[in-house]
Scaffold this motif. Structure first.
Motif, PDB file in Angstrom:
ATOM      1  N   SER A  87       0.826  -1.207   0.000  1.00 25.84           N
ATOM      2  CA  SER A  87       0.000   0.000   0.000  1.00 25.84           C
ATOM      3  C   SER A  87       0.864   1.262   0.000  1.00 25.84           C
ATOM      4  N   ALA A  88       1.989   1.227   0.735  1.00 31.26           N
ATOM      5  CA  ALA A  88       2.892   2.387   0.746  1.00 31.26           C
ATOM      6  C   ALA A  88       3.538   2.599  -0.616  1.00 31.26           C
ATOM      7  N   VAL A  89       3.861   1.511  -1.328  1.00 29.38           N
ATOM      8  CA  VAL A  89       4.439   1.615  -2.663  1.00 29.38           C
ATOM      9  C   VAL A  89       3.463   2.290  -3.608  1.00 29.38           C
ATOM     10  N   VAL A  90       2.216   1.881  -3.603  1.00 30.54           N
ATOM     11  CA  VAL A  90       1.230   2.466  -4.510  1.00 30.54           C
ATOM     12  C   VAL A  90       0.976   3.929  -4.152  1.00 30.54           C
ATOM     13  N   ARG A  91       0.972   4.236  -2.879  1.00 29.38           N
ATOM     14  CA  ARG A  91       0.838   5.635  -2.464  1.00 29.38           C
ATOM     15  C   ARG A  91       1.999   6.476  -2.999  1.00 29.38           C
ATOM     16  N   TYR A  92       3.199   5.911  -2.985  1.00 30.00           N
ATOM     17  CA  TYR A  92       4.378   6.611  -3.527  1.00 30.00           C
ATOM     18  C   TYR A  92       4.232   6.821  -5.028  1.00 30.00           C
ATOM     19  N   TRP A  93       3.818   5.784  -5.767  1.00 29.92           N
ATOM     20  CA  TRP A  93       3.580   5.947  -7.201  1.00 29.92           C
ATOM     21  C   TRP A  93       2.580   7.077  -7.462  1.00 29.92           C
ATOM     22  N   TYR A  94       1.486   7.044  -6.755  1.00 28.70           N
ATOM     23  CA  TYR A  94       0.437   8.055  -6.944  1.00 28.70           C
ATOM     24  C   TYR A  94       0.971   9.455  -6.633  1.00 28.70           C
ATOM     25  N   SER A  95       1.766   9.560  -5.591  1.00 31.53           N
ATOM     26  CA  SER A  95       2.307  10.873  -5.202  1.00 31.53           C
ATOM     27  C   SER A  95       3.234  11.433  -6.278  1.00 31.53           C
ATOM     28  N   LEU A  96       4.034  10.586  -6.909  1.00 32.87           N
ATOM     29  CA  LEU A  96       4.892  11.041  -7.997  1.00 32.87           C
ATOM     30  C   LEU A  96       4.074  11.610  -9.149  1.00 32.87           C
ATOM     31  N   LEU A  97       3.046  10.897  -9.547  1.00 38.03           N
ATOM     32  CA  LEU A  97       2.248  11.359 -10.675  1.00 38.03           C
ATOM     33  C   LEU A  97       1.452  12.613 -10.320  1.00 38.03           C
ATOM     34  N   LYS A  98       0.999  12.723  -9.077  1.00 35.28           N
ATOM     35  CA  LYS A  98       0.337  13.954  -8.646  1.00 35.28           C
ATOM     36  C   LYS A  98       1.307  15.132  -8.660  1.00 35.28           C
ATOM     37  N   GLU A  99       2.567  14.873  -8.344  1.00 36.45           N
ATOM     38  CA  GLU A  99       3.571  15.937  -8.392  1.00 36.45           C
ATOM     39  C   GLU A  99       3.766  16.422  -9.823  1.00 36.45           C
ATOM     40  N   LEU A 100       3.734  15.489 -10.782  1.00 38.84           N
ATOM     41  CA  LEU A 100       3.783  15.894 -12.187  1.00 38.84           C
ATOM     42  C   LEU A 100       2.617  16.816 -12.522  1.00 38.84           C
ATOM     43  N   GLU A 101       1.428  16.444 -12.074  1.00 41.76           N
ATOM     44  CA  GLU A 101       0.248  17.251 -12.355  1.00 41.76           C
ATOM     45  C   GLU A 101       0.385  18.646 -11.747  1.00 41.76           C
ATOM     46  N   LEU A 102       0.899  18.726 -10.548  1.00 40.80           N
ATOM     47  CA  LEU A 102       1.085  20.023  -9.899  1.00 40.80           C
ATOM     48  C   LEU A 102       2.072  20.904 -10.654  1.00 40.80           C
ATOM     49  N   ARG A 103       2.938  20.303 -11.440  1.00 42.14           N
ATOM     50  CA  ARG A 103       3.909  21.067 -12.224  1.00 42.14           C
ATOM     51  C   ARG A 103       3.446  21.307 -13.653  1.00 42.14           C
ATOM     52  N   GLY A 104       2.166  21.083 -13.909  1.00 45.20           N
ATOM     53  CA  GLY A 104       1.604  21.445 -15.193  1.00 45.20           C
ATOM     54  C   GLY A 104       1.456  20.310 -16.185  1.00 45.20           C
ATOM     55  N   PHE A 105       1.824  19.090 -15.839  1.00 48.09           N
ATOM     56  CA  PHE A 105       1.700  17.968 -16.755  1.00 48.09           C
ATOM     57  C   PHE A 105       0.287  17.392 -16.685  1.00 48.09           C
ATOM     58  N   LYS A 106      -0.337  17.279 -17.862  1.00 49.45           N
ATOM     59  CA  LYS A 106      -1.688  16.755 -17.944  1.00 49.45           C
ATOM     60  C   LYS A 106      -1.681  15.500 -18.815  1.00 49.45           C
ATOM     61  N   LEU A 107      -2.320  14.459 -18.317  1.00 50.59           N
ATOM     62  CA  LEU A 107      -2.381  13.192 -19.038  1.00 50.59           C
ATOM     63  C   LEU A 107      -3.375  13.304 -20.193  1.00 50.59           C
ATOM     64  N   PHE A 108      -2.904  12.982 -21.419  1.00 43.51           N
ATOM     65  CA  PHE A 108      -3.815  13.031 -22.561  1.00 43.51           C
ATOM     66  C   PHE A 108      -4.012  11.672 -23.224  1.00 43.51           C
ATOM     67  N   ARG A 109      -3.216  10.677 -22.854  1.00 44.01           N
ATOM     68  CA  ARG A 109      -3.419   9.347 -23.400  1.00 44.01           C
ATOM     69  C   ARG A 109      -2.915   8.300 -22.410  1.00 44.01           C
ATOM     70  N   SER A 110      -3.713   7.243 -22.226  1.00 45.54           N
ATOM     71  CA  SER A 110      -3.347   6.121 -21.360  1.00 45.54           C
ATOM     72  C   SER A 110      -3.599   4.835 -22.127  1.00 45.54           C
ATOM     73  N   TYR A 111      -2.585   3.983 -22.173  1.00 46.89           N
ATOM     74  CA  TYR A 111      -2.689   2.721 -22.908  1.00 46.89           C
ATOM     75  C   TYR A 111      -2.399   1.575 -21.949  1.00 46.89           C
ATOM     76  N   LYS A 112      -3.368   0.699 -21.810  1.00 45.57           N
ATOM     77  CA  LYS A 112      -3.225  -0.498 -20.980  1.00 45.57           C
ATOM     78  C   LYS A 112      -2.776  -1.648 -21.871  1.00 45.57           C
ATOM     79  N   ASN A 113      -1.611  -2.169 -21.582  1.00 48.72           N
ATOM     80  CA  ASN A 113      -1.030  -3.208 -22.434  1.00 48.72           C
ATOM     81  C   ASN A 113      -1.591  -4.573 -22.037  1.00 48.72           C
TER      82      ASN A 113
END
Length: 342
Positions: free
Chosen positions: A285-311
């Motif tokens: 659970s702590a690992v997934v929270r860390y992953w989520y926090s990294l991506l939220k930090e990207l969003e806070l710096r102006g990065f917006k997700l425009f495409r997601s591909y599930k392999n």
């Protein structure tokens, strides 16, 4: 008749004169000095330094740069104001459960945040069927990649590990971009594949190289992105595409902490979820929270997700368990809405 003792008065001037004369002779002869110290002979001047060997360099054909790809030196690169750690987001629930963390994370990476009406799903290749995985870039006029490509001022960094699929890189090069492919398995330090398309024997890392371990060859070919950009003379990257086989989390953390993400226009990243990743520890659970926090930090710096591909061609595994209807691999594409080419 007892002898008469002579007083010191008449002899003292004579004795003083004799002593002064003797001392003067010793000083002239050079055998004594009141404060004489033995000195070492002067060191010979150092030999002139040999002329520095010119670094291996290539010419940037699109930009007109001479020496865009100088061999990285062993010195550390510059650092900007660094943060020490990523600020973790609050837990998804008071229970800190893996189920809640996974649900929040998977919804987040599957939900786009900005519309892109013109998406090149597999770059600009003429043969999209030959590209194994989609590497989507956004060509909307509201962002600058399309204009950079038209003016042939587009720069792409692509990072991989012995990947045989080069369709994205070749297509972007033919579309007018200067493409730098980084792979430690490349035979030569800098190899020109075609006009504006280079291979470099380099690996992307999140750490400074450790030259004390004796693995000098590995250290020489491993660099952080800020150092590679500095050595190549690049201040901006239009697109960073990376598939680094579970090193993406620590590399992304480094790009955020060193503010390198500010110099990237679009980020196309393969993320791997079958295990925590290199140097990522803690409970699931702590690992997934860390992953989520990294991506939220990207969003806070102006990065917006425009495409997601599930392999769906990869194992459907999430942290070593078949659960949550998740794949072990996703390809995510962001555009930096605060980025401006200079």
């Amino acid at each position: 008749m007892p002898g008469r003792r002579l007083g010191p008065g008449p002899l003292r001037p004579l004795l003083l004169a004799l002593c002064a004369a003797a001392l003067l002779l010793l000083v002239i002869a050079g055998s004594w000095s009141p404060r004489r110290r033995r000195l070492s002979p002067p060191s010979p001047p150092p030999p002139p330094a040999p002329p520095a060997a010119p670094g291996t360099s290539v010419r940037s054909l699109k930009r007109g740069r001479a020496g865009c790809c100088r061999e990285p030196s062993l010195q550390h690169g510059h650092h900007r104001s660094l943060g020490w750690h990523i600020e973790l987001q609050p837990w998804a629930s008071p229970q800190h459960s893996l189920e809640d963390e996974a649900a929040r994370f998977l919804v987040y990476i599957s939900t786009t945040q900005v519309d892109c009406s013109e998406v090149a799903e597999r770059g600009m290749t003429d043969h999209p069927e030959e590209v194994q995985d989609p590497w989507a870039v956004c060509l909307d006029n509201s962002f600058q990649l399309a204009q950079q490509m038209q003016s042939q001022r587009c720069r792409i960094y692509s990072v991989g590990l012995q990947s045989g699929d080069r369709g994205f890189e070749e297509g972007m090069s033919m579309a007018g971009c200067e493409v730098h492919y980084l792979d430690p398995s490349v035979r030569e330090a800098h190899l020109q594949q075609s006009q504006g398309y280079w291979h470099h024997r380099l690996a992307l890392d999140w750490r400074e190289p450790n030259l004390s371990t004796g693995h000098r060859h590995r250290a020489v070919s491993t660099r952080k992105l800020a150092v590679i950009m500095q050595r190549f003379g690049h201040s901006k990257i239009d697109v960073l595409k990376a598939d680094v086989e579970s090193a993406e989390w620590k590399i992304l953390e480094n790009l955020i902490l060193e503010n390198v993400v500010e110099d990237i226009g679009q980020l196309v990243l393969a993320v791997h979820l079958h295990w925590a990743g290199f140097e990522v520890s803690g409970s699931d659970s702590a690992v997934v929270r860390y992953w989520y926090s990294l991506l939220k930090e990207l969003e806070l710096r102006g990065f917006k997700l425009f495409r997601s591909y599930k392999n769906m061609n990869k194992p459907q595994v999430f942290l070593q368990r078949e659960a949550f209807n998740a794949s072990s691999s996703y390809t995510l594409s962001w555009v930096n809405t605060q980025w401006a080419q200079r």
